[in-house]
Design a protein around this motif. Sequence first.
Motif, PDB file in Angstrom:
ATOM      1  N   PRO A 120       4.096   3.563  -4.940  1.00  0.00           N
ATOM      2  CA  PRO A 120       3.307   3.895  -6.126  1.00  0.00           C
ATOM      3  C   PRO A 120       3.270   2.780  -7.172  1.00  0.00           C
ATOM      4  O   PRO A 120       2.335   2.720  -7.968  1.00  0.00           O
ATOM      5  CB  PRO A 120       4.024   5.128  -6.694  1.00  0.00           C
ATOM      6  CG  PRO A 120       5.423   5.054  -6.172  1.00  0.00           C
ATOM      7  CD  PRO A 120       5.352   4.340  -4.864  1.00  0.00           C
ATOM      8  N   GLN A 124      10.852   6.617  -7.270  1.00  0.00           N
ATOM      9  CA  GLN A 124       9.643   5.877  -6.889  1.00  0.00           C
ATOM     10  C   GLN A 124      10.023   4.552  -6.216  1.00  0.00           C
ATOM     11  O   GLN A 124      10.841   3.800  -6.732  1.00  0.00           O
ATOM     12  CB  GLN A 124       8.796   5.556  -8.129  1.00  0.00           C
ATOM     13  CG  GLN A 124       8.072   6.764  -8.688  1.00  0.00           C
ATOM     14  CD  GLN A 124       6.985   6.364  -9.690  1.00  0.00           C
ATOM     15  OE1 GLN A 124       6.366   5.318  -9.551  1.00  0.00           O
ATOM     16  NE2 GLN A 124       6.781   7.196 -10.688  1.00  0.00           N
ATOM     17  N   ARG A 161       0.798  -1.235   0.000  1.00  0.00           N
ATOM     18  CA  ARG A 161       0.000   0.000   0.000  1.00  0.00           C
ATOM     19  C   ARG A 161       0.825   1.277   0.000  1.00  0.00           C
ATOM     20  O   ARG A 161       0.335   2.328  -0.399  1.00  0.00           O
ATOM     21  CB  ARG A 161      -0.954  -0.013   1.199  1.00  0.00           C
ATOM     22  CG  ARG A 161      -2.042  -1.056   1.021  1.00  0.00           C
ATOM     23  CD  ARG A 161      -3.052  -0.971   2.130  1.00  0.00           C
ATOM     24  NE  ARG A 161      -4.202  -1.816   1.813  1.00  0.00           N
ATOM     25  CZ  ARG A 161      -5.203  -2.055   2.650  1.00  0.00           C
ATOM     26  NH1 ARG A 161      -5.210  -1.500   3.842  1.00  0.00           N
ATOM     27  NH2 ARG A 161      -6.206  -2.832   2.290  1.00  0.00           N
ATOM     28  N   GLN A 204      -2.514   2.267  -8.490  1.00  0.00           N
ATOM     29  CA  GLN A 204      -1.083   1.929  -8.432  1.00  0.00           C
ATOM     30  C   GLN A 204      -0.608   1.431  -9.813  1.00  0.00           C
ATOM     31  O   GLN A 204      -1.345   0.748 -10.516  1.00  0.00           O
ATOM     32  CB  GLN A 204      -0.825   0.849  -7.364  1.00  0.00           C
ATOM     33  CG  GLN A 204      -0.960   1.390  -5.941  1.00  0.00           C
ATOM     34  CD  GLN A 204      -0.749   0.329  -4.871  1.00  0.00           C
ATOM     35  OE1 GLN A 204      -1.536  -0.602  -4.741  1.00  0.00           O
ATOM     36  NE2 GLN A 204       0.321   0.454  -4.098  1.00  0.00           N
ATOM     37  N   THR A 205       0.619   1.810 -10.161  1.00  0.00           N
ATOM     38  CA  THR A 205       1.191   1.349 -11.432  1.00  0.00           C
ATOM     39  C   THR A 205       1.512  -0.137 -11.333  1.00  0.00           C
ATOM     40  O   THR A 205       2.093  -0.573 -10.344  1.00  0.00           O
ATOM     41  CB  THR A 205       2.505   2.118 -11.712  1.00  0.00           C
ATOM     42  OG1 THR A 205       2.217   3.518 -11.668  1.00  0.00           O
ATOM     43  CG2 THR A 205       3.085   1.753 -13.068  1.00  0.00           C
ATOM     44  N   LYS A 206       1.137  -0.896 -12.357  1.00  0.00           N
ATOM     45  CA  LYS A 206       1.446  -2.336 -12.372  1.00  0.00           C
ATOM     46  C   LYS A 206       2.588  -2.573 -13.352  1.00  0.00           C
ATOM     47  O   LYS A 206       2.514  -2.156 -14.507  1.00  0.00           O
ATOM     48  CB  LYS A 206       0.247  -3.179 -12.830  1.00  0.00           C
ATOM     49  CG  LYS A 206      -1.109  -2.778 -12.270  1.00  0.00           C
ATOM     50  CD  LYS A 206      -1.250  -3.015 -10.785  1.00  0.00           C
ATOM     51  CE  LYS A 206      -2.636  -2.565 -10.297  1.00  0.00           C
ATOM     52  NZ  LYS A 206      -2.942  -1.126 -10.491  1.00  0.00           N
ATOM     53  N   VAL A 254      -4.140  -4.609  -4.076  1.00  0.00           N
ATOM     54  CA  VAL A 254      -3.489  -3.584  -4.898  1.00  0.00           C
ATOM     55  C   VAL A 254      -4.558  -2.586  -5.358  1.00  0.00           C
ATOM     56  O   VAL A 254      -5.650  -2.976  -5.773  1.00  0.00           O
ATOM     57  CB  VAL A 254      -2.785  -4.225  -6.116  1.00  0.00           C
ATOM     58  CG1 VAL A 254      -2.204  -3.166  -7.043  1.00  0.00           C
ATOM     59  CG2 VAL A 254      -1.675  -5.182  -5.650  1.00  0.00           C
ATOM     60  N   HIS A 255      -4.235  -1.305  -5.247  1.00  0.00           N
ATOM     61  CA  HIS A 255      -5.195  -0.268  -5.607  1.00  0.00           C
ATOM     62  C   HIS A 255      -5.176  -0.044  -7.124  1.00  0.00           C
ATOM     63  O   HIS A 255      -4.105  -0.069  -7.730  1.00  0.00           O
ATOM     64  CB  HIS A 255      -4.826   1.034  -4.878  1.00  0.00           C
ATOM     65  CG  HIS A 255      -5.933   2.038  -4.887  1.00  0.00           C
ATOM     66  ND1 HIS A 255      -6.174   2.863  -5.954  1.00  0.00           N
ATOM     67  CD2 HIS A 255      -6.879   2.322  -3.955  1.00  0.00           C
ATOM     68  CE1 HIS A 255      -7.225   3.629  -5.674  1.00  0.00           C
ATOM     69  NE2 HIS A 255      -7.672   3.321  -4.462  1.00  0.00           N
TER      70      HIS A 255
END
Lengths: 255, 255
Positions: free
Chosen positions: B47, B109, B44, B74-76, B70-71
Motif C-alpha cells: 500500500p 502495512q 505493486r 498508493q501512499t507516497k 506506482v499507482h
Amino acid sequence: MLESSLSSSQSEASVAPGIGTLFGVGVGPGDPDLITIKALETIRKVPAIAFPAGVNGKPGIAEQIAERWVHPRQTKISLAFPYVLDSDTLSEAWKVASETVWSYLAQGQDVTFLCEGDISFYSTFTYLAQTLLQNHPDLRVEAIPGVCSPMAAAAALGIPLTTQGQKLVVLPALYTVADLETTLDEADVVVLMKVKSVYEKVWQMLNRRNLLEHSAVVEWATWPQQKIYTPLSDRPSLDLSYFSLLIVQKQPFSL
Amino acid sequence: MLESSLSSSQSEASVAPGIGTLFGVGVGPGDPDLITIKALETIRKVPAIAFPAGVNGKPGIAEQIAERWVHPRQTKISLAFPYVLDSDTLSEAWKVASETVWSYLAQGQDVTFLCEGDISFYSTFTYLAQTLLQNHPDLRVEAIPGVCSPMAAAAALGIPLTTQGQKLVVLPALYTVADLETTLDEADVVVLMKVKSVYEKVWQMLNRRNLLEHSAVVEWATWPQQKIYTPLSDRPSLDLSYFSLLIVQKQPFSL
C-alpha cells in the motif's frame, strides 16, 4: 501499464534493415523475475534467441533462467563455448558461434543473445559480439544491462555490498593468492567470483586475517537451490558448485 | 506469462502479520524499463511506497524512475536524506525517516522503499533498514537487487566492463588521489562513481599514465539526457552532473 509498454516496443521491432541487429541481454542472476522489463521486451521482439549451450546435455544457465520468457515458436540457437582457457580453442569456438549467429543476421533477422547476470560483466557476449564486429563492422549491436550476481548475493545475505566511501574489488576466478593478499590490504569489500577451486586457500588467508566472521559464501544466488554459508569460521572446506561467490567485508556494517 | 506471475505474487502479498514488511527495491539506473519484474511486483503489492526526497522541490531520483509503475492510489512517503557528510545530521535524518516508515509498518502495512540502481550498492536503504532493525529487531526486511550504474554505463558504451581474469575496482566519490594512484597500479578496470568533484585531478593522473584513450565518462546512464564522453584526451575539464561515472580500462578489450 506494462502491457502498453510491451506492445509499443513490439511494433518498433518490426523495422527490419538489410541485416539484423544483435542484442545482448543480461537475464539476471537466476530468479526469472530478476530479469528487466527491457530484457523481456528484447527477448520478445526478435525471431531468434541465442545462448551458451549447457553441459552434459542440460540446458544452458541463461537458457534456464529465461525459459519462461521465450516463446516456443522462437528459433533457439544453442552456441558451444567450451569451459577451457586455451585461447586457440576459445577463438575457434567464438568463430563458429559467430558464423552461426551471422547466418540469421545476414537474412535480416534480429537475434537476442542471453547471458546470465549482466551482459558486460565477465560475459561471453563480449567475445561473440567482437568476433562478429571484426568481420561485419556495420553490424548494429545493442547491450541491455542486467542484475549481476554480487548484488543478488548481497541482497540474499541482507547486507549492504558497499556503503558510503567503501572501495569494492571484484576478482574473477583467475587470481593468485598474492593478488588476494594485496587486494585484502586495500579494499573494504572484496567479491571473489567462482570461488570453488580456491576456497580452501582463501579460507586459510581469511582465517589468518581474522576475517572469517565477516565473510560469506553464496551459492546459486536467487535460484531455488540457493545456499548461504556465513560465518565461515567453522568451514575450512566446502563442497561448492561453479556458481559460488564469496564476499569479504573488512568491517561489518554498523550505523 | 507475465500476467500470471504478477497475480500469483499479489495473492501471496495479502498475508499480513502484526507488523508490515519493509521491502527495499533497486529500480535500476534510470530507464524505467530497466526495473526488474520482481521489483515491479514488489512495488505493486504494497500500500505504501517510500523513497528519498528530491532536492529543490523536484521529485527524487528513484521516484522519477519508478513513476510510471506506482499507482496514484498508493501512499507516497518522501523521506529527507540530506546530502552531507556530518554523521550527527545523517543519524538524525535516518532516525526521523525510520520513525516515519515505522508508523506505517506498525499498522501492519507493507512498505516498499525505492532506490536508484541496486539496493545494496552505496544505497540509503542500508541506513534506513538498519536504523529500523535497531529499534525493531523482529522487523522482516527483504531486499530486491537491481541493475547498477556501472553495468548500465558499460552497456551504453558498447564495451565489456570486465572480461575473463580482469580485476575490477569501484571507488565511490570519497577517495584521495593517492587511493586512485594505488588502485590504477593494481586494477585492470576502475570505475569512479560520482566523479564530478574530482574530474580535473583524475584527468591529470590518467593523462600522466596515458590512459585517457581508454577512459570514458557516462553522465545520466540510460536517462533521456544520457551523455557519453570518450576518449577523454581533449577534455581536461568537464561540467558534469552528480550522476556521472568514469570507467578506466588499462587495456582496451581485444580478441
